[in-house]
Write an enzyme that holds these catalytic residues in place. Structure first.
Site, PDB file in Angstrom:
ATOM      1  N   SER A 407       9.321  10.997  35.715  1.00 29.83           N
ATOM      2  CA  SER A 407       9.387  10.523  34.320  1.00 29.83           C
ATOM      3  C   SER A 407       8.037  10.659  33.623  1.00 29.83           C
ATOM      4  O   SER A 407       7.912  10.286  32.462  1.00 29.83           O
ATOM      5  CB  SER A 407       9.853   9.082  34.293  1.00 29.83           C
ATOM      6  OG  SER A 407       9.003   8.308  35.089  1.00 29.83           O
ATOM      7  N   HIS A 428      14.801  15.060  33.498  1.00 31.07           N
ATOM      8  CA  HIS A 428      14.470  13.623  33.461  1.00 31.07           C
ATOM      9  C   HIS A 428      15.678  12.832  32.989  1.00 31.07           C
ATOM     10  O   HIS A 428      16.011  12.832  31.803  1.00 31.07           O
ATOM     11  CB  HIS A 428      13.259  13.383  32.537  1.00 31.07           C
ATOM     12  CG  HIS A 428      12.862  11.941  32.463  1.00 31.07           C
ATOM     13  ND1 HIS A 428      12.333  11.388  31.321  1.00 31.07           N
ATOM     14  CD2 HIS A 428      12.963  10.936  33.377  1.00 31.07           C
ATOM     15  CE1 HIS A 428      12.110  10.092  31.541  1.00 31.07           C
ATOM     16  NE2 HIS A 428      12.488   9.801  32.772  1.00 31.07           N
ATOM     17  N   GLU A 440      16.190  14.575  29.393  1.00 34.23           N
ATOM     18  CA  GLU A 440      15.039  15.336  28.895  1.00 34.23           C
ATOM     19  C   GLU A 440      14.884  16.556  29.803  1.00 34.23           C
ATOM     20  O   GLU A 440      14.690  16.402  31.017  1.00 34.23           O
ATOM     21  CB  GLU A 440      13.768  14.488  28.925  1.00 34.23           C
ATOM     22  CG  GLU A 440      13.584  13.576  27.726  1.00 34.23           C
ATOM     23  CD  GLU A 440      12.247  12.833  27.757  1.00 34.23           C
ATOM     24  OE1 GLU A 440      11.650  12.622  26.694  1.00 34.23           O
ATOM     25  OE2 GLU A 440      11.803  12.464  28.872  1.00 34.23           O
ATOM     26  N   ASN A 478       9.132   8.384  26.993  1.00 31.66           N
ATOM     27  CA  ASN A 478       8.235   7.355  27.551  1.00 31.66           C
ATOM     28  C   ASN A 478       6.876   7.355  26.870  1.00 31.66           C
ATOM     29  O   ASN A 478       6.237   6.314  26.740  1.00 31.66           O
ATOM     30  CB  ASN A 478       8.103   7.551  29.058  1.00 31.66           C
ATOM     31  CG  ASN A 478       9.367   7.101  29.765  1.00 31.66           C
ATOM     32  OD1 ASN A 478      10.207   6.423  29.160  1.00 31.66           O
ATOM     33  ND2 ASN A 478       9.522   7.481  31.014  1.00 31.66           N
TER      34      ASN A 478
END
Ligand code: T1G
Length: 695
Positions: A407, A428, A440, A478
């Protein structure tokens, strides 16, 4: 004979056939509306014609009004006029429904005098998911066919039903398999022979049902207080007991109110966001065929990814360090599949077949020599991941795709230890991986288009919304989320209470506020991230240690019974011990707490997200603003009616965002800095929406 580019008609004796052909989904564009009305008028005036039948030639009968036309000046004829013309046609007019028959498409159908559905037809009024109400008679004619309660269920949820359920409800009169055109002709003949009855929907009475209306209104007030159009749907249906003309006028007025509401713009942006992200530079490349997949790591992410793959028909081999860990991984997959059976996504037989035939496991990677794709999902340690990829490089067949579910780690560094960086990519997933829709697809420097296209094709097969991301710490989601988190932490250090922040963000539309989410995800995850980033942290940055203090007490949130909240009853309650920690940290930092309004709390979160999103765009980590919106809509629970952080940013405006940042910078000039892109937007008058259409 064509009456427009997308509509043609022909006559066979007493039967007039109208074909709708506006690929891909027969959206009711101006051309289709104009052509349809013209064809109806021509056939209605043709003395030889005694019955008219309408059918579609694309993958849908009519998938509704053309959503791209929303917000633009309407061009006549509009759908209500076509529905009235069909309903009042002197000759019986019938419709043959195949594929999606949605919104305005279903309104056209229920304005005809009989409906024949093909198996596989999908019917519904999804308007509410776009922030509007049905605007061409759906809330008035449907109650005449299926009653008020059934209509409320369809229009307030936007749910889609199949042909069988539509027949049972009375929305269609027959189900016939075959070719739509042939069925149109045969059904028209049945009308002439009296084998298929026809009737005008407007002639049917509406049975009053105030109880159903009250129930729907109460339920929506409790479940969707912040949404606009569901409540308008109830108001519209409530008028269906009036004479049709009055009801139609009331519906149209409510429709216009919805069109003008910002929620409509947000929800329609979300509709197109889901589709726009599939348009990537690599879409011309042919994806590799992926049938068998190796998954490394049976923890929460690995077992969730394996479950998603199994549910989509892949064969999965799970690898773990030892037998116990493998057993736990398989047990989690079995539990996930059982959950899918409960949710009606899988049959018990299907589950048994998967476990018997498509899932295997082992404690080494040897058997990965034949798989088409490997997805590594072990804990976040660069050394461990590089070692695994060295092994995969030796074991896997040429052309196998090697993916990591990291991540945040640098995928270029992972690819660099292999001899096949072209086939290395980041996939991801978001937890729970078999539920969350976002994926992702992280493209490293040497990842080739074929590998990227394979990632996107896999996502489509898994029913995921794939978003292309470049390599950086935290990729798109993130990386931006860490600034949402910073805003939350600074607000609490400066005077707000965690539950006040959470409630303000819930009123903005998030299902949960930041601190409740941190408690759910586990405070130890953020703690580990902060420790990992400590060495590189800017010493000038204001550091909020409240979270560290809480974790040092062994409180990691829900999983440990307390965090920002205490979880000892049915409702989590703010943790008084944390309140004490917050006071101590404020005193230590010499901060006199100040009062923040809900509006300011929301503004600071959004401004922090938007600022970092602007940097993500400027760094080329995301292709377009709409990709960032899609990441937050489908991966982070961003309120759909707000359209995503950058759609929201356009409603604020770059100049106002700069004004905010500069005012916040007076308190903390190190953190609050105006991203250059915002200044460029003010100078050029550019908007994020403008960047989407340019891309
Ligand atoms: N208008 C314009 N474009 C549309 C469209 C529509 N209604 N529906 C789909 N498209 C485009 C879509 O953007 C994509 O474009 C391509 O078609 C294929 O779609 C008065 C006012 C029909 C189930 O809400 O749910 O009627 O990305 O990739 O997965 O009361 O599309 O290729 O450029 O989604 O097979 C109500 C919306 C409108 C239905 C097909 N109707 N569409 O799914 O293909 S409001 C809807 C869908 C209304 C009236 C009111 C799905 C689908 P591109 P796709 P798919």
């Amino acid at each position: 004979m064509n009456t427009s580019a997308s509509v043609s008609y022909e006559s066979h004796g007493a039967v007039g056939l109208i074909a709708l052909n506006n690929p891909p989904v027969n959206a009711a564009s101006h051309d289709l509306r104009h052509g349809l009305l013209e064809a109806v008028n021509v056939l209605a005036d043709d003395a030889d014609i005694r019955v008219i039948a309408i059918y579609g030639t694309t993958k849908a009968f009519i998938a509704g009004a053309d959503i791209r036309e929303f917000g633009k000046p309407g061009r006549d004829p509009m759908l209500p006029a076509i529905c009235l013309a069909l309903e009042n046609c002197a000759k019986p007019a019938i419709s043959v429904l195949h594929g999606p028959t949605l919104g305005g498409g279903l309104e056209v159908a229920i304005s005809t005098h009989a409906r024949i559905a093909l198996p596989g037809a999908i019917l519904g009024f999804p308007e509410v998911t776009l922030g509007i109400v049905p605007g061409a008679g759906g809330t008035q004619r449907a109650p005449r066919l299926i009653g008020i309660a059934a209509t409320l269920d369809l229009v307030t949820t936007g749910k889609r039903i199949g042909a069988e359920q539509a027949l049972a409800l009375g929305l269609v009169d027959r189900i016939v398999a075959g070719d739509a055109k042939q069925i149109a002709q045969d059904s028209a003949a049945d009308v002439l022979s009296g084998k298929l009855a026809t009737r005008r929907t407007c002639d049917l009475p509406v049975v009053p049902d105030q109880a159903a209306i009250d129930r729907a209104a109460e339920n929506l007030a409790a479940t969707q207080p912040h949404l606009f159009s569901p409540h308008k749907c109830v108001q519209a249906v409530a008028h269906s007991t009036q004479p049709l003309a009055e009801g139609l006028a009331r519906e149209r007025a409510l429709f216009k109110e919805c069109i003008d509401s910002p929620q409509r713009a947000g929800l329609i942006h979300a509709f197109f966001a889901e589709r726009a992200v599939a348009k990537i530079p690599e879409q011309g490349a042919t994806p590799r065929d992926i049938q068998s997949v190796g998954v490394i790591g049976g923890g929460t992410m690995g077992s969730g990814i394996a479950t998603a793959l199994l549910l989509a028909g892949h064969t999965v081999r799970l690898a773990e360090w030892d037998g116990d860990a493998l057993g736990r991984g398989v047990a989690t997959i079995e539990k996930n599949l059982a959950g899918a059976v409960k949710r009606g996504k899988l049959t018990e037989e299907g589950r048994a077949a998967i476990l018997a035939g498509r899932l295997s496991g082992g404690t080494d990677l040897v058997r990965f020599d034949t798989v088409d794709l490997v997805i590594e999902a072990v804990f976040e340690d660069m050394g461990v991941k590089q070692d695994i990829f060295r092994q995969l490089d030796r074991i896997c067949k040429p052309g196998a795709i090697l993916a990591t579910n990291t991540s945040y780690l640098d995928i270029n560094e992972i690819a660099a230890v292999t001899t096949r960086a072209a086939d290395v990519i980041g996939l991801h997933f978001f937890s729970p991986a078999h539920v969350m829709r976002l994926l992702e697809v992280v493209v490293a420097d040497r990842t080739v288009p074929k590998t990227v296209a394979t990632g996107f094709a896999l996502a489509k097969r898994l029913g995921k919304v794939a978003v292309r991301a470049g390599v950086c710490d935290g990729f798109i989601g993130n990386r931006i989320l860490s600034h949402y988190r910073k805003a939350a932490d600074y607000l609490v250090l400066d005077g707000a209470e965690p539950d006040q922040v959470d409630q303000a963000m819930q009123r903005f539309g998030f299902a949960m506020g930041p601190f409740a989410v941190f408690d759910l995800a586990g405070l130890d995850i953020g703690w580990a991230t902060r420790k990992r980033q400590a060495a590189a942290r800017d010493p000038a940055e204001r550091y909020v240690a409240i979270g560290d203090r809480i974790c040092e007490r062994g409180w990691f949130g829900r999983k440990s019974g307390q965090g920002y909240y205490v979880y000892d009853g049915s409702t989590p309650r703010p943790n008084p011990e944390v309140a004490a920690i917050i006071r101590a940290e404020r005193a230590r930092a010499g901060i006199t707490p100040r009062v923040f309004s809900d509006g300011e709390i929301v503004d600071r979160h959004m401004t922090a997200m938007i600022s970092e999103a602007a940097r993500v765009l400027a760094d080329g980590i995301a292709l377009r603003p709409i990709d960032i919106d899609a990441v937050f809509l489908f991966g982070y629970g961003f309120p759909r009616h707000r359209g995503g952080p950058l759609h929201h940013a356009d409603s604020v405006g770059a100049a106002e965002l700069i004004r905010r940042i500069e005012s916040y910078a007076a308190e903390d000039g190190n953190y609050w800095q105006v991203p250059p892109l915002l200044r460029q937007m003010v100078a050029s008058g550019q908007t994020f929406a403008g960047m989407n259409s340019e891309a």
